[in-house]
Write a protein that holds these residues in place. Structure first.
Motif, PDB file in Angstrom:
ATOM      1  N   LEU A 139       0.837  -1.210   0.000  1.00  0.00           N
ATOM      2  CA  LEU A 139       0.000   0.000   0.000  1.00  0.00           C
ATOM      3  C   LEU A 139       0.871   1.259   0.000  1.00  0.00           C
ATOM      4  O   LEU A 139       0.505   2.266  -0.593  1.00  0.00           O
ATOM      5  CB  LEU A 139      -0.948   0.012   1.208  1.00  0.00           C
ATOM      6  CG  LEU A 139      -2.008  -1.092   1.235  1.00  0.00           C
ATOM      7  CD1 LEU A 139      -2.985  -0.860   2.372  1.00  0.00           C
ATOM      8  CD2 LEU A 139      -2.759  -1.189  -0.080  1.00  0.00           C
ATOM      9  N   ARG A 140       2.013   1.171   0.675  1.00  0.00           N
ATOM     10  CA  ARG A 140       2.918   2.329   0.712  1.00  0.00           C
ATOM     11  C   ARG A 140       3.643   2.529  -0.611  1.00  0.00           C
ATOM     12  O   ARG A 140       3.797   3.639  -1.093  1.00  0.00           O
ATOM     13  CB  ARG A 140       3.979   2.122   1.813  1.00  0.00           C
ATOM     14  CG  ARG A 140       3.605   2.681   3.182  1.00  0.00           C
ATOM     15  CD  ARG A 140       4.846   2.837   4.050  1.00  0.00           C
ATOM     16  NE  ARG A 140       5.702   1.650   4.071  1.00  0.00           N
ATOM     17  CZ  ARG A 140       5.559   0.619   4.902  1.00  0.00           C
ATOM     18  NH1 ARG A 140       4.572   0.634   5.802  1.00  0.00           N
ATOM     19  NH2 ARG A 140       6.381  -0.408   4.865  1.00  0.00           N
ATOM     20  N   GLN A 141       4.115   1.415  -1.192  1.00  0.00           N
ATOM     21  CA  GLN A 141       5.025   1.516  -2.344  1.00  0.00           C
ATOM     22  C   GLN A 141       4.324   1.551  -3.696  1.00  0.00           C
ATOM     23  O   GLN A 141       4.824   2.148  -4.638  1.00  0.00           O
ATOM     24  CB  GLN A 141       5.983   0.309  -2.348  1.00  0.00           C
ATOM     25  CG  GLN A 141       6.947   0.310  -1.179  1.00  0.00           C
ATOM     26  CD  GLN A 141       7.590  -1.058  -1.011  1.00  0.00           C
ATOM     27  OE1 GLN A 141       7.318  -1.989  -1.761  1.00  0.00           O
ATOM     28  NE2 GLN A 141       8.451  -1.190  -0.024  1.00  0.00           N
ATOM     29  N   THR A 142       3.216   0.848  -3.804  1.00  0.00           N
ATOM     30  CA  THR A 142       2.543   0.759  -5.096  1.00  0.00           C
ATOM     31  C   THR A 142       1.085   1.110  -4.859  1.00  0.00           C
ATOM     32  O   THR A 142       0.677   1.354  -3.741  1.00  0.00           O
ATOM     33  CB  THR A 142       2.610  -0.670  -5.670  1.00  0.00           C
ATOM     34  OG1 THR A 142       1.813  -1.519  -4.861  1.00  0.00           O
ATOM     35  CG2 THR A 142       4.025  -1.191  -5.709  1.00  0.00           C
ATOM     36  N   LYS A 143       0.316   1.118  -5.916  1.00  0.00           N
ATOM     37  CA  LYS A 143      -1.103   1.374  -5.727  1.00  0.00           C
ATOM     38  C   LYS A 143      -1.862   0.233  -6.396  1.00  0.00           C
ATOM     39  O   LYS A 143      -2.143   0.294  -7.591  1.00  0.00           O
ATOM     40  CB  LYS A 143      -1.465   2.720  -6.355  1.00  0.00           C
ATOM     41  CG  LYS A 143      -2.864   3.168  -6.053  1.00  0.00           C
ATOM     42  CD  LYS A 143      -3.090   4.576  -6.599  1.00  0.00           C
ATOM     43  CE  LYS A 143      -4.562   4.932  -6.614  1.00  0.00           C
ATOM     44  NZ  LYS A 143      -5.292   4.207  -7.680  1.00  0.00           N
ATOM     45  N   PRO A 144      -2.153  -0.826  -5.635  1.00  0.00           N
ATOM     46  CA  PRO A 144      -2.886  -1.919  -6.267  1.00  0.00           C
ATOM     47  C   PRO A 144      -4.243  -1.397  -6.767  1.00  0.00           C
ATOM     48  O   PRO A 144      -4.904  -0.631  -6.069  1.00  0.00           O
ATOM     49  CB  PRO A 144      -3.048  -2.952  -5.151  1.00  0.00           C
ATOM     50  CG  PRO A 144      -2.803  -2.226  -3.870  1.00  0.00           C
ATOM     51  CD  PRO A 144      -1.930  -1.057  -4.201  1.00  0.00           C
ATOM     52  N   PRO A 145      -4.643  -1.784  -7.975  1.00  0.00           N
ATOM     53  CA  PRO A 145      -5.865  -1.222  -8.562  1.00  0.00           C
ATOM     54  C   PRO A 145      -7.108  -1.359  -7.669  1.00  0.00           C
ATOM     55  O   PRO A 145      -7.968  -0.468  -7.677  1.00  0.00           O
ATOM     56  CB  PRO A 145      -6.030  -2.015  -9.856  1.00  0.00           C
ATOM     57  CG  PRO A 145      -4.654  -2.487 -10.203  1.00  0.00           C
ATOM     58  CD  PRO A 145      -3.934  -2.673  -8.899  1.00  0.00           C
ATOM     59  N   TRP A 146      -7.212  -2.445  -6.892  1.00  0.00           N
ATOM     60  CA  TRP A 146      -8.435  -2.657  -6.105  1.00  0.00           C
ATOM     61  C   TRP A 146      -8.684  -1.514  -5.131  1.00  0.00           C
ATOM     62  O   TRP A 146      -9.834  -1.268  -4.719  1.00  0.00           O
ATOM     63  CB  TRP A 146      -8.423  -3.998  -5.370  1.00  0.00           C
ATOM     64  CG  TRP A 146      -7.357  -4.170  -4.317  1.00  0.00           C
ATOM     65  CD1 TRP A 146      -6.153  -4.779  -4.475  1.00  0.00           C
ATOM     66  CD2 TRP A 146      -7.414  -3.760  -2.942  1.00  0.00           C
ATOM     67  NE1 TRP A 146      -5.442  -4.758  -3.292  1.00  0.00           N
ATOM     68  CE2 TRP A 146      -6.195  -4.138  -2.335  1.00  0.00           C
ATOM     69  CE3 TRP A 146      -8.369  -3.108  -2.159  1.00  0.00           C
ATOM     70  CZ2 TRP A 146      -5.908  -3.889  -0.994  1.00  0.00           C
ATOM     71  CZ3 TRP A 146      -8.090  -2.853  -0.820  1.00  0.00           C
ATOM     72  CH2 TRP A 146      -6.864  -3.237  -0.253  1.00  0.00           C
ATOM     73  N   ILE A 147      -7.619  -0.790  -4.768  1.00  0.00           N
ATOM     74  CA  ILE A 147      -7.739   0.338  -3.841  1.00  0.00           C
ATOM     75  C   ILE A 147      -8.710   1.399  -4.362  1.00  0.00           C
ATOM     76  O   ILE A 147      -9.384   2.078  -3.592  1.00  0.00           O
ATOM     77  CB  ILE A 147      -6.323   0.964  -3.632  1.00  0.00           C
ATOM     78  CG1 ILE A 147      -5.501   0.109  -2.691  1.00  0.00           C
ATOM     79  CG2 ILE A 147      -6.387   2.396  -3.147  1.00  0.00           C
ATOM     80  CD1 ILE A 147      -5.924   0.209  -1.240  1.00  0.00           C
ATOM     81  N   ASP A 148      -8.788   1.542  -5.705  1.00  0.00           N
ATOM     82  CA  ASP A 148      -9.644   2.574  -6.304  1.00  0.00           C
ATOM     83  C   ASP A 148     -11.084   2.503  -5.805  1.00  0.00           C
ATOM     84  O   ASP A 148     -11.727   3.535  -5.618  1.00  0.00           O
ATOM     85  CB  ASP A 148      -9.668   2.438  -7.843  1.00  0.00           C
ATOM     86  CG  ASP A 148      -8.318   2.728  -8.462  1.00  0.00           C
ATOM     87  OD1 ASP A 148      -7.480   3.380  -7.808  1.00  0.00           O
ATOM     88  OD2 ASP A 148      -8.099   2.294  -9.612  1.00  0.00           O
ATOM     89  N   VAL A 149     -11.592   1.281  -5.677  1.00  0.00           N
ATOM     90  CA  VAL A 149     -13.001   1.142  -5.265  1.00  0.00           C
ATOM     91  C   VAL A 149     -13.128   0.592  -3.846  1.00  0.00           C
ATOM     92  O   VAL A 149     -14.207   0.637  -3.267  1.00  0.00           O
ATOM     93  CB  VAL A 149     -13.784   0.242  -6.252  1.00  0.00           C
ATOM     94  CG1 VAL A 149     -14.000   0.981  -7.569  1.00  0.00           C
ATOM     95  CG2 VAL A 149     -13.079  -1.075  -6.485  1.00  0.00           C
ATOM     96  N   GLY A 150     -12.026   0.086  -3.293  1.00  0.00           N
ATOM     97  CA  GLY A 150     -12.055  -0.452  -1.936  1.00  0.00           C
ATOM     98  C   GLY A 150     -12.454  -1.917  -1.927  1.00  0.00           C
ATOM     99  O   GLY A 150     -13.228  -2.367  -2.781  1.00  0.00           O
ATOM    100  N   ALA A 151     -11.950  -2.644  -0.960  1.00  0.00           N
ATOM    101  CA  ALA A 151     -12.159  -4.101  -0.918  1.00  0.00           C
ATOM    102  C   ALA A 151     -13.644  -4.468  -0.811  1.00  0.00           C
ATOM    103  O   ALA A 151     -14.077  -5.470  -1.384  1.00  0.00           O
ATOM    104  CB  ALA A 151     -11.371  -4.704   0.247  1.00  0.00           C
ATOM    105  N   ASP A 152     -14.444  -3.655  -0.105  1.00  0.00           N
ATOM    106  CA  ASP A 152     -15.854  -4.001   0.113  1.00  0.00           C
ATOM    107  C   ASP A 152     -16.649  -4.059  -1.194  1.00  0.00           C
ATOM    108  O   ASP A 152     -17.582  -4.847  -1.329  1.00  0.00           O
ATOM    109  CB  ASP A 152     -16.524  -2.992   1.064  1.00  0.00           C
ATOM    110  CG  ASP A 152     -15.989  -3.136   2.486  1.00  0.00           C
ATOM    111  OD1 ASP A 152     -15.359  -4.187   2.775  1.00  0.00           O
ATOM    112  OD2 ASP A 152     -16.180  -2.213   3.289  1.00  0.00           O
TER     113      ASP A 152
END
Ligand SMILES: [Zn+2]
Length: 187
Positions: free
Chosen positions: A169-182
């Motif tokens: 989360l610190r180093q990269t931006k995994p795409p799923w973060i855009d909408v959130g895990a829920d």
């Protein structure tokens, strides 16, 4: 901490994969094709076996160069079926060769494998599976799900309290973060 995080820690094969690769976005075409191919090779077997055979697979599949694998001949197919360093399964071999051609076709049609993946995002898993099946062979729910989780297109690669999860989360931006895990578990 997820089961895999716990299990992988300190393991000679799973440890490095868990720490450096799993759940981290990649865009390199060869690396994406390798990941997809390894997930297909795993089907019905263990990820540990695939990691154990990884160097043998790389050597046998021309470093997972999509161009080279797409042009594999009958002779290459026979070579792969006879190579104890790879997973000798005719359906998996045929799927990998067909998928290499699909990756090559994506360059003209979609701007490449990475661009095609990015253009589908975000999708929930069943939609991802349907979308992948329009281009690739041997991409059932389990294989597609693992492939996408490993790239961060689906959440859940790591447990929330895994140190690698925090570093991703610190180093990269995994795409799923855009909408959130829920979002992924909603209908
Ligand atoms: Zn983890």
């Amino acid at each position: 901490m997820s089961l895999y995080c716990d299990f992988a820690r300190g393991h000679p094969l799973h440890g490095p994969y868990h720490d450096r690769e799993y759940g981290r976005p990649i865009t390199d075409e060869t690396a994406l094709f390798e990941r997809l191919s390894l997930e297909i090779m795993q089907a019905g077997l263990s990820w540990e076996l695939v990691l154990k055979k990884r160097e043998g697979l790389r050597a046998a599949y021309a470093g997972f160069s999509p161009d080279r694998v797409a042009s594999f001949s009958a002779r290459d197919r026979a070579r792969l079926m006879a190579d104890p360093g790879v997973i000798r399964n005719r359906l998996k071999i045929e799927a990998t060769i067909a998928n290499a051609a699909a990756v090559v076709a994506m360059r003209q049609r979609d701007g490449g494998f990475a661009a095609w993946l990015a253009a589908q995002h975000p999708l929930r898993k069943p939609d991802w599976v349907r979308r992948l099946k329009t281009r690739f062979r041997f991409v059932g729910g389990e294989i597609a799900g693992e492939f996408l989780k490993s790239l961060g297109y689906l959440p859940g690669a790591h447990g929330a309290d895994c140190p690698v999860h925090r570093s991703i989360l610190r180093q990269t931006k995994p795409p799923w973060i855009d909408v959130g895990a829920d979002w992924y578990s909603q209908q």
